[in-house]
Design a protein around this motif. Structure first.
Motif, PDB file in Angstrom:
ATOM      1  N   LYS A   7     -25.459  20.661  -3.977  1.00  0.00           N
ATOM      2  CA  LYS A   7     -25.291  19.234  -4.234  1.00  0.00           C
ATOM      3  C   LYS A   7     -23.922  18.800  -3.701  1.00  0.00           C
ATOM      4  CE  LYS A   7     -28.434  18.929  -8.126  1.00  0.00           C
ATOM      5  NZ  LYS A   7     -28.975  20.296  -8.065  1.00  0.00           N
ATOM      6  N   TYR A  98     -23.226  30.119  -6.102  1.00  0.00           N
ATOM      7  CA  TYR A  98     -23.294  29.631  -7.484  1.00  0.00           C
ATOM      8  C   TYR A  98     -22.720  28.231  -7.672  1.00  0.00           C
ATOM      9  CZ  TYR A  98     -24.427  34.440  -8.858  1.00  0.00           C
ATOM     10  OH  TYR A  98     -25.011  35.668  -9.002  1.00  0.00           O
ATOM     11  N   ILE A 112     -22.555  21.603 -11.460  1.00  0.00           N
ATOM     12  CA  ILE A 112     -23.750  20.882 -11.016  1.00  0.00           C
ATOM     13  C   ILE A 112     -24.611  21.752 -10.095  1.00  0.00           C
ATOM     14  CG2 ILE A 112     -22.694  19.803  -8.980  1.00  0.00           C
ATOM     15  CD1 ILE A 112     -24.250  17.237  -9.660  1.00  0.00           C
ATOM     16  N   ASN A 113     -23.999  22.716  -9.424  1.00  0.00           N
ATOM     17  CA  ASN A 113     -24.736  23.592  -8.514  1.00  0.00           C
ATOM     18  C   ASN A 113     -25.177  24.908  -9.158  1.00  0.00           C
ATOM     19  OD1 ASN A 113     -24.936  22.187  -5.970  1.00  0.00           O
ATOM     20  ND2 ASN A 113     -22.713  22.323  -5.870  1.00  0.00           N
ATOM     21  N   ASP A 114     -24.659  25.215 -10.338  1.00  0.00           N
ATOM     22  CA  ASP A 114     -25.001  26.476 -11.000  1.00  0.00           C
ATOM     23  C   ASP A 114     -26.262  26.298 -11.836  1.00  0.00           C
ATOM     24  OD1 ASP A 114     -24.849  29.133 -11.915  1.00  0.00           O
ATOM     25  OD2 ASP A 114     -23.679  28.507 -13.666  1.00  0.00           O
ATOM     26  N   THR A 115     -27.359  26.038 -11.149  1.00  0.00           N
ATOM     27  CA  THR A 115     -28.619  25.758 -11.852  1.00  0.00           C
ATOM     28  C   THR A 115     -29.204  27.006 -12.493  1.00  0.00           C
ATOM     29  OG1 THR A 115     -29.776  26.009  -9.757  1.00  0.00           O
ATOM     30  CG2 THR A 115     -29.190  23.760 -10.416  1.00  0.00           C
ATOM     31  N   THR A 158     -25.318  19.613 -17.316  1.00  0.00           N
ATOM     32  CA  THR A 158     -25.685  20.580 -16.275  1.00  0.00           C
ATOM     33  C   THR A 158     -26.206  21.876 -16.881  1.00  0.00           C
ATOM     34  OG1 THR A 158     -23.480  21.591 -16.128  1.00  0.00           O
ATOM     35  CG2 THR A 158     -23.915  19.673 -14.692  1.00  0.00           C
ATOM     36  N   GLY A 159     -26.340  21.899 -18.212  1.00  0.00           N
ATOM     37  CA  GLY A 159     -26.855  23.095 -18.867  1.00  0.00           C
ATOM     38  C   GLY A 159     -25.785  24.108 -19.241  1.00  0.00           C
ATOM     39  N   HIS A 160     -24.531  23.700 -19.225  1.00  0.00           N
ATOM     40  CA  HIS A 160     -23.427  24.597 -19.557  1.00  0.00           C
ATOM     41  C   HIS A 160     -22.726  24.119 -20.812  1.00  0.00           C
ATOM     42  CE1 HIS A 160     -24.035  25.146 -15.233  1.00  0.00           C
ATOM     43  NE2 HIS A 160     -23.643  26.370 -15.420  1.00  0.00           N
TER      44      HIS A 160
END
Length: 169
Positions: A7, A98, A112-115, A158-160
């Motif tokens: 992203k 990552y 945002i990129n560490d999906t 972002t799930g973190h």
């Protein structure tokens, strides 16, 4: 599995907007070190960050975000952040995979990129006392400012769940 492109700053700003998180970005010449970015201080208020991309022997990866002038003891930080061993710097390849960034652009916004949830984000509690936190929006030619509370909201979106710990001396 298809590789997706990392992203971009535009994606980051769209996510912040969708979360109703106010943000301000100032473009500038690329900066690779804290010393190079010092000239921007008068133009950009708030806490400026230094970000370390590290890993332990079990290949657990961490981004440790501290105030730019803070000292981090890499010999002992593993005890604070929950690493299984002393840490070393992560490779540029893993950084790109990552976080979607290259060396010199490590940023808390890389979440945002560490999906895949491969990275644990650690925010220094000293830094989090700042009202405004500044970080690179996925490249080192701009600085994005958001409130410390909104930084936590962004991370969670972002799930973190970032660890807010005392990691500086």
């Amino acid at each position: 599995m298809t590789e997706t492109a990392p992203k971009t700053a535009k994606d980051l700003f769209a996510l912040l907007d969708s979360l109703n998180i106010p943000h301000k970005t100032k473009e500038h010449a690329p900066v690779f070190t804290v010393a190079e970015s010092a000239s921007l201080r008068d133009e950009i208020p708030g806490g400026h960050t230094k970000n370390l991309f590290v890993k332990d022997k079990k290949d657990q990866f961490f981004v440790v975000t501290v105030e730019e002038h803070a000292t981090v003891d890499l010999k002992t930080i593993h005890k604070v952040i929950g690493a299984s061993s002393r840490v070393s710097f992560g490779s540029p390849e893993k950084m790109l995979e990552y976080l979607g960034v290259v060396p010199g652009s490590v940023t808390v916004f890389g979440a945002i990129n560490d999906t895949g949830g491969n990275v644990t984000f650690v925010l220094d509690e000293e830094l989090m006392r700042e009202e405004i936190i500044n970080g690179h929006p996925l490249s080192n030619d701009a600085t994005t400012s958001i409130s410390s509370n909104d930084l936590i909201r962004f991370m969670e979106a972002t799930g973190h769940t970032p660890l807010v710990l005392k990691v500086t001396g």
